[in-house]
Design an enzyme around this catalytic site. Structure first.
Site, mmCIF file in Angstrom:
data_model
loop_
_atom_site.group_PDB
_atom_site.id
_atom_site.type_symbol
_atom_site.label_atom_id
_atom_site.label_comp_id
_atom_site.label_asym_id
_atom_site.label_seq_id
_atom_site.Cartn_x
_atom_site.Cartn_y
_atom_site.Cartn_z
ATOM 1 N N SER A 49 -49.965 9.979 -10.304
ATOM 2 C CA SER A 49 -49.130 9.126 -11.147
ATOM 3 C C SER A 49 -49.455 7.668 -10.857
ATOM 4 O O SER A 49 -49.287 7.199 -9.727
ATOM 5 C CB SER A 49 -47.648 9.385 -10.876
ATOM 6 O OG SER A 49 -46.888 8.322 -11.439
ATOM 7 N N ASP B 75 -33.165 14.397 -25.275
ATOM 8 C CA ASP B 75 -34.363 13.677 -24.834
ATOM 9 C C ASP B 75 -35.641 14.397 -25.261
ATOM 10 O O ASP B 75 -36.560 13.795 -25.809
ATOM 11 C CB ASP B 75 -34.363 13.534 -23.303
ATOM 12 C CG ASP B 75 -33.154 12.781 -22.796
ATOM 13 O OD1 ASP B 75 -32.412 12.212 -23.623
ATOM 14 O OD2 ASP B 75 -32.940 12.767 -21.571
ATOM 15 N N THR C 149 -22.936 13.086 -26.728
ATOM 16 C CA THR C 149 -22.558 14.103 -27.716
ATOM 17 C C THR C 149 -23.481 15.321 -27.648
ATOM 18 O O THR C 149 -23.110 16.392 -28.123
ATOM 19 C CB THR C 149 -22.608 13.520 -29.144
ATOM 20 O OG1 THR C 149 -23.830 12.792 -29.270
ATOM 21 C CG2 THR C 149 -21.428 12.594 -29.415
HETATM 22 P P1 ADP Z 1 -35.074 8.866 -17.188
HETATM 23 O O1 ADP Z 1 -35.476 10.156 -17.816
HETATM 24 O O2 ADP Z 1 -33.918 8.236 -17.866
HETATM 25 O O3 ADP Z 1 -36.208 7.893 -17.041
HETATM 26 P P2 ADP Z 1 -34.621 10.612 -14.965
HETATM 27 O O4 ADP Z 1 -33.937 10.408 -13.663
HETATM 28 O O5 ADP Z 1 -34.153 11.695 -15.856
HETATM 29 O O6 ADP Z 1 -34.572 9.192 -15.705
HETATM 30 O O7 ADP Z 1 -36.167 10.859 -14.724
HETATM 31 C C1 ADP Z 1 -36.918 9.984 -13.905
HETATM 32 C C2 ADP Z 1 -37.811 10.803 -12.988
HETATM 33 O O8 ADP Z 1 -38.870 11.438 -13.752
HETATM 34 C C3 ADP Z 1 -38.563 9.938 -11.980
HETATM 35 O O9 ADP Z 1 -37.766 9.704 -10.826
HETATM 36 C C4 ADP Z 1 -39.768 10.805 -11.672
HETATM 37 O O10 ADP Z 1 -39.439 11.836 -10.769
HETATM 38 C C5 ADP Z 1 -40.073 11.465 -13.012
HETATM 39 N N1 ADP Z 1 -41.091 10.689 -13.773
HETATM 40 C C6 ADP Z 1 -40.959 10.183 -14.995
HETATM 41 N N2 ADP Z 1 -42.081 9.544 -15.393
HETATM 42 C C7 ADP Z 1 -42.959 9.653 -14.385
HETATM 43 C C8 ADP Z 1 -44.305 9.185 -14.169
HETATM 44 N N3 ADP Z 1 -44.953 8.474 -15.080
HETATM 45 N N4 ADP Z 1 -44.893 9.494 -12.985
HETATM 46 C C9 ADP Z 1 -44.231 10.221 -12.063
HETATM 47 N N5 ADP Z 1 -42.977 10.661 -12.201
HETATM 48 C C10 ADP Z 1 -42.328 10.389 -13.344
HETATM 49 MG MG MG Z 2 -34.290 11.900 -17.886
#
Ligand code: ADP
Ligand code: MG
Length: 383
Positions: A72, A176, A40
């Site tokens: 990371s 988000d 939504t």
């Molecule tokens: P979601 O937001 O649902 O977890 P997304 O595909 O939108 O999925 O985002 C995930 C991406 O965000 C990961 O593939 C990475 O690139 C980045 N990301 C998120 N958290 C981290 C982290 N702690 N360290 C490195 N990259 C991260």
């Molecule tokens: Mg995301």
């Protein structure tokens, strides 16, 4: 999961091992789970969302250069970028989430300071709990603390959304980032994505929210998300509305036949889901079990048959959740296509529920799921 002091020590040690001194500053931002809504948001409708105790931490120190150097702990990788260039990193795409935030802050004219940082998240990556927004909002908070200026939570959310839209290239709505910055300890949030207001919603005593992670990975930048979005936008256009949010269920019923069949299905789901957000907010506050059961069932049914975002793992998880002791209602979470789902469960039965779901789902799929209760956490800030 590690405790708070253990986690802090792990980050501090990783930071010292890399950069030679202890970190000076700690920031965090939470992940989120939508209790009703999700799709939504880009239709400017309402979402009932929960900022969760799973969060992303960044331990940081200014490095007196123009570069941001990061490690990371989740990906076991280093990456860096220069504050004065705007080149995307194709080899380490995760750093683009942070670089994108820097670009948006620069566009606002805010002075930025280079820093070294170590990142650790307890939000599972790419599982629908928004690790990306948690990363962006934690990074914006580091820039804010080091830059000596202040951003209101809504401003920070909008800026981080723009970073993901423009620099990362994911056309996400505001849900988000809004949840990650606006969260209030102990409350769900009723977010209105048109006027960007958020209202705290109390959850009745005795109800618990349990995340049930199918552990089947989804790709948000995949074509389906953009396709659903385009179909909704087409529907709104054909109905003469600026967004589906403007169309009432009565107006839709009267004109649904004018739409191509596929577009009509997508719109019916969104318009129904928007109404269910308000109904679930009331049901959660009142502890109305029957309403919770009906609303979550209708949401999952629409996800399967109208919006078509259910994956096989989600059907297996739904069956396991609905058969487990203490369950009140269950549905998808996030964008769908696998990832996490949620159940509302009688608090006294959470352990029995989790054990039963694990056994049932593992037997059906051969995959060990992750099942854990979550509570509402505060929005992004300093630790
Ligand atoms: P979601 O937001 O649902 O977890 P997304 O595909 O939108 O999925 O985002 C995930 C991406 O965000 C990961 O593939 C990475 O690139 C980045 N990301 C998120 N958290 C981290 C982290 N702690 N360290 C490195 N990259 C991260
Ligand atoms: Mg995301």
């Amino acid at each position: 999961m590690t405790t708070h002091p253990q986690r802090r020590q792990t980050l501090a040690e990783a930071f010292e091992a890399r950069f030679g001194t202890p970190p000076e500053l700690w920031c965090r931002a939470p992940g989120r789970v939508d209790l009703m809504g999700s799709h939504t948001d880009y239709n400017l409708g309402a979402v009932l969302t929960l900022p969760i105790g799973r969060d992303t931490w960044i331990a940081a120190s200014p490095n007196h250069t123009r570069s941001v150097r990061l490690h990371s702990l989740n990906l076991h990788t280093d990456a860096s970028f220069d504050l004065d260039t705007a080149d995307r990193n194709a080899d380490q795409p995760w750093i683009n989430y942070i670089h994108g935030v820097a670009e948006e802050l620069k566009a606002e004219g805010l002075p930025l300071v280079g820093f070294d940082g170590v990142i650790h998240s307890t939000v599972p990556l790419s599982s629908g709990l928004s690790s990306s927004a948690a990363l962006e909002c934690a990074a914006a908070t580091v820039f804010e603390a080091l830059g000596g200026w202040h951003l209101e939570p809504l401003q920070k959310a909008l800026l981080c959304q723009r970073a993901e839209n423009r620099f990362v290239g994911v056309n996400c709505g505001i849900l988000d980032q809004f949840t990650s910055t606006m969260g209030q300890d102990g409350c769900a949030l009723l977010l209105d994505c048109r006027d960007l207001s958020g209202q705290p919603v109390a959850i009745a005593h005795g109800l618990s929210i349990v995340i049930c992670d199918t552990r089947s990975k989804r790709e948000l930048a995949g074509t389906e998300y953009g396709e659903r979005r385009a179909q909704c936008e087409a529907g709104a256009r054909l109905l003469g509305a600026s967004a589906l949010r403007e169309v009432t269920p009565e107006q839709f019923a009267a004109r649904e036949h004018e739409l191509p069949a596929m577009v009509a299905k997508r719109c019916r789901f969104i318009i129904g889901e928007h109404a269910r957000v308000y109904a679930l907010a009331t049901a959660l506050a009142n502890g109305d079990r029957e309403a919770i059961r009906q609303l979550t069932a209708a949401s999952f049914d629409g996800a399967c048959h109208l919006y078509e975002i259910a994956a096989p793992a989600m059907h297996s998880m739904m069956a396991a959740m609905l058969a487990a002791p203490g369950v009140i209602g269950a549905r998808q979470a996030g964008a769908g296509f696998g990832g996490c789902m949620i159940a509302l469960v009688e608090s006294a039965s959470v352990d029995d529920f989790a054990a039963a779901v694990r056994t049932h789902y593992a037997a059906a799929t051969g995959t060990e799921p992750e099942i854990y209760p979550v509570t509402a956490a505060a929005g992004a800030g300093l630790i």
